[in-house]
Scaffold this motif. Sequence first.
Motif, PDB file in Angstrom:
ATOM      1  N   GLU A  36       0.824  -1.215   0.000  1.00  0.00           N
ATOM      2  CA  GLU A  36       0.000   0.000   0.000  1.00  0.00           C
ATOM      3  C   GLU A  36       0.855   1.260   0.000  1.00  0.00           C
ATOM      4  OE1 GLU A  36      -3.388   2.358   0.001  1.00  0.00           O
ATOM      5  OE2 GLU A  36      -3.276   0.173  -0.262  1.00  0.00           O
ATOM      6  N   ARG A  37       2.098   1.128   0.440  1.00  0.00           N
ATOM      7  CA  ARG A  37       2.938   2.310   0.648  1.00  0.00           C
ATOM      8  C   ARG A  37       4.111   2.425  -0.314  1.00  0.00           C
ATOM      9  NH1 ARG A  37       0.337   0.764   4.817  1.00  0.00           N
ATOM     10  NH2 ARG A  37      -0.390   2.206   6.427  1.00  0.00           N
ATOM     11  N   CYS A  38       4.215   1.547  -1.279  1.00  0.00           N
ATOM     12  CA  CYS A  38       5.314   1.638  -2.239  1.00  0.00           C
ATOM     13  C   CYS A  38       4.819   1.257  -3.631  1.00  0.00           C
ATOM     14  CB  CYS A  38       6.476   0.755  -1.825  1.00  0.00           C
ATOM     15  SG  CYS A  38       6.099  -1.004  -1.941  1.00  0.00           S
ATOM     16  N   ASN A  39       5.614   1.602  -4.625  1.00  0.00           N
ATOM     17  CA  ASN A  39       5.233   1.335  -6.012  1.00  0.00           C
ATOM     18  C   ASN A  39       5.865   0.067  -6.577  1.00  0.00           C
ATOM     19  OD1 ASN A  39       3.659   3.716  -6.216  1.00  0.00           O
ATOM     20  ND2 ASN A  39       5.524   4.931  -6.519  1.00  0.00           N
ATOM     21  N   LYS A  40       6.751  -0.540  -5.813  1.00  0.00           N
ATOM     22  CA  LYS A  40       7.403  -1.767  -6.257  1.00  0.00           C
ATOM     23  C   LYS A  40       6.442  -2.944  -6.179  1.00  0.00           C
ATOM     24  CE  LYS A  40      11.664  -0.208  -6.830  1.00  0.00           C
ATOM     25  NZ  LYS A  40      12.410  -0.333  -8.093  1.00  0.00           N
ATOM     26  N   ARG A  41       6.731  -3.975  -6.956  1.00  0.00           N
ATOM     27  CA  ARG A  41       6.001  -5.218  -6.830  1.00  0.00           C
ATOM     28  C   ARG A  41       6.432  -5.903  -5.533  1.00  0.00           C
ATOM     29  NH1 ARG A  41       6.362  -9.677 -11.624  1.00  0.00           N
ATOM     30  NH2 ARG A  41       8.531  -9.662 -10.955  1.00  0.00           N
ATOM     31  N   VAL A  42       5.462  -6.294  -4.723  1.00  0.00           N
ATOM     32  CA  VAL A  42       5.719  -6.977  -3.462  1.00  0.00           C
ATOM     33  C   VAL A  42       5.308  -8.439  -3.638  1.00  0.00           C
ATOM     34  CG1 VAL A  42       5.211  -7.084  -0.994  1.00  0.00           C
ATOM     35  CG2 VAL A  42       5.312  -4.859  -2.149  1.00  0.00           C
ATOM     36  N   ILE A  43       6.275  -9.357  -3.503  1.00  0.00           N
ATOM     37  CA  ILE A  43       6.015 -10.779  -3.762  1.00  0.00           C
ATOM     38  C   ILE A  43       6.126 -11.570  -2.469  1.00  0.00           C
ATOM     39  CG2 ILE A  43       6.630 -12.775  -5.160  1.00  0.00           C
ATOM     40  CD1 ILE A  43       8.141 -10.879  -7.043  1.00  0.00           C
ATOM     41  N   LEU A  44       5.065 -12.289  -2.126  1.00  0.00           N
ATOM     42  CA  LEU A  44       5.055 -13.155  -0.952  1.00  0.00           C
ATOM     43  C   LEU A  44       5.338 -14.583  -1.386  1.00  0.00           C
ATOM     44  CD1 LEU A  44       1.824 -11.837   0.841  1.00  0.00           C
ATOM     45  CD2 LEU A  44       4.163 -10.957   1.005  1.00  0.00           C
ATOM     46  N   MET A  45       6.169 -15.287  -0.628  1.00  0.00           N
ATOM     47  CA  MET A  45       6.510 -16.679  -0.969  1.00  0.00           C
ATOM     48  C   MET A  45       6.876 -17.437   0.298  1.00  0.00           C
ATOM     49  SD  MET A  45      10.148 -15.742  -2.798  1.00  0.00           S
ATOM     50  CE  MET A  45       9.520 -14.195  -3.462  1.00  0.00           C
ATOM     51  N   GLN A  46       6.865 -18.754   0.207  1.00  0.00           N
ATOM     52  CA  GLN A  46       7.170 -19.599   1.364  1.00  0.00           C
ATOM     53  C   GLN A  46       8.264 -20.617   1.033  1.00  0.00           C
ATOM     54  OE1 GLN A  46       2.950 -20.725   1.847  1.00  0.00           O
ATOM     55  NE2 GLN A  46       3.139 -20.108   3.989  1.00  0.00           N
ATOM     56  N   GLY A  47       9.239 -20.700   1.900  1.00  0.00           N
ATOM     57  CA  GLY A  47      10.272 -21.717   1.768  1.00  0.00           C
ATOM     58  C   GLY A  47       9.941 -22.912   2.629  1.00  0.00           C
ATOM     59  N   LYS A  48       8.675 -23.250   2.696  1.00  0.00           N
ATOM     60  CA  LYS A  48       8.218 -24.381   3.503  1.00  0.00           C
ATOM     61  C   LYS A  48       6.885 -24.850   2.957  1.00  0.00           C
ATOM     62  CE  LYS A  48       5.462 -21.961   6.929  1.00  0.00           C
ATOM     63  NZ  LYS A  48       5.122 -21.890   8.357  1.00  0.00           N
ATOM     64  N   HIS A  49       6.476 -26.040   3.353  1.00  0.00           N
ATOM     65  CA  HIS A  49       5.181 -26.601   2.987  1.00  0.00           C
ATOM     66  C   HIS A  49       4.446 -26.977   4.261  1.00  0.00           C
ATOM     67  CE1 HIS A  49       5.635 -28.116  -1.461  1.00  0.00           C
ATOM     68  NE2 HIS A  49       5.381 -26.839  -1.367  1.00  0.00           N
ATOM     69  N   ASP A  50       3.295 -26.392   4.495  1.00  0.00           N
ATOM     70  CA  ASP A  50       2.413 -26.868   5.550  1.00  0.00           C
ATOM     71  C   ASP A  50       0.993 -26.465   5.197  1.00  0.00           C
ATOM     72  OD1 ASP A  50       2.069 -24.193   6.332  1.00  0.00           O
ATOM     73  OD2 ASP A  50       3.562 -24.343   7.925  1.00  0.00           O
ATOM     74  N   TYR A  51       0.068 -26.669   6.112  1.00  0.00           N
ATOM     75  CA  TYR A  51      -1.338 -26.391   5.806  1.00  0.00           C
ATOM     76  C   TYR A  51      -1.611 -24.903   5.660  1.00  0.00           C
ATOM     77  CZ  TYR A  51      -1.833 -24.975  10.694  1.00  0.00           C
ATOM     78  OH  TYR A  51      -1.699 -24.336  11.891  1.00  0.00           O
ATOM     79  N   ASN A  52      -0.724 -24.056   6.171  1.00  0.00           N
ATOM     80  CA  ASN A  52      -0.909 -22.608   6.123  1.00  0.00           C
ATOM     81  C   ASN A  52      -0.298 -22.048   4.840  1.00  0.00           C
ATOM     82  OD1 ASN A  52      -2.354 -20.987   7.807  1.00  0.00           O
ATOM     83  ND2 ASN A  52      -0.770 -20.771   9.343  1.00  0.00           N
ATOM     84  N   ARG A  53      -0.852 -22.407   3.718  1.00  0.00           N
ATOM     85  CA  ARG A  53      -0.287 -22.025   2.432  1.00  0.00           C
ATOM     86  C   ARG A  53      -0.702 -20.618   2.030  1.00  0.00           C
ATOM     87  NH1 ARG A  53      -1.391 -27.343  -1.130  1.00  0.00           N
ATOM     88  NH2 ARG A  53      -1.404 -25.753  -2.751  1.00  0.00           N
ATOM     89  N   ILE A  54       0.238 -19.891   1.471  1.00  0.00           N
ATOM     90  CA  ILE A  54       0.042 -18.466   1.199  1.00  0.00           C
ATOM     91  C   ILE A  54      -1.109 -18.204   0.239  1.00  0.00           C
ATOM     92  CG2 ILE A  54       1.664 -18.287  -0.744  1.00  0.00           C
ATOM     93  CD1 ILE A  54       1.445 -15.792   2.139  1.00  0.00           C
ATOM     94  N   GLU A  55      -1.320 -19.098  -0.714  1.00  0.00           N
ATOM     95  CA  GLU A  55      -2.348 -18.844  -1.726  1.00  0.00           C
ATOM     96  C   GLU A  55      -3.751 -18.782  -1.141  1.00  0.00           C
ATOM     97  OE1 GLU A  55      -0.847 -23.149  -2.623  1.00  0.00           O
ATOM     98  OE2 GLU A  55      -0.023 -21.252  -1.886  1.00  0.00           O
TER      99      GLU A  55
END
Length: 275
Positions: A36-55
Amino acid sequence: MGERGQGIWIIGFWSEKPGRGSSTYNMIAAGLGISERCNKRVILMQGKHDYNRIEYAFTPYDDESVMKEDYGYYNYGGMDSIISKLENNILTEKEFNKEIIAIRNTNLCYILSGKGRNNTEFQSRFLKCYDKYIEFLKNSNDICMIELDNNLQYVNSEKFNKFDVFIVNLPQDIKSLHKIVKNKDVMNKALFIVGNYDVNSEYNLNNIRRKYGIDEKRICAIPYSVKFRDAVCSGRSQEFYERHMEKKKGDSEYEFIRAIECMTKLIMERCLSGE
């Protein structure tokens, strides 16, 4: 911390306590605030696998136990694909961008956690490719936020110092840092976020700061919000944030949104300072 090109930030989210540090929710909240506060692309990712998946914070939950005939269902994408390409030295900017999913009308994006079922194998593969992946991200023009698993290797100086900002996510108890409290590099440089924070707890922010000698400019708290947690679980986190971001004092989500703003400011100031 390592040097980056202007505006290129790599931010790590780590917790010693799996399932209790709220690292997934804190990263999502930080991603919403920073985008919300910057113009750059902000990318969320996970270096793990569990039930709490980012998607699932941005799309409705899909029950993968149901057999599907879609051919794409049998192909692994997202982080699985990225790791495979890293292992074979064929990851390019074009291939990387194919795995990025943009959230409509925002500069916030995410990478699928993938469909792999073997968490231990995935985490082992990611750790082996970790250095190579961070070097790859340095050449991007994005703000990359990576949630890591609780492996203590991530808090050794060689790996820790590759991030512009390294965030340790804490549950609200006095024993939450006992494995790394002697690691002076982490304790002196990391930012700390206390998730699911209850101001009435004996282990309040001031007591945690005094216990571990953490400067007030390197720690903040995110209170528990059942509405935000519900929104994350149902794929409506962006909608929740947009609906509540203009809340006024006295409104139900005011304190939670203010806490996100404080966390966002803390992270961005650290990124900009280059400390």
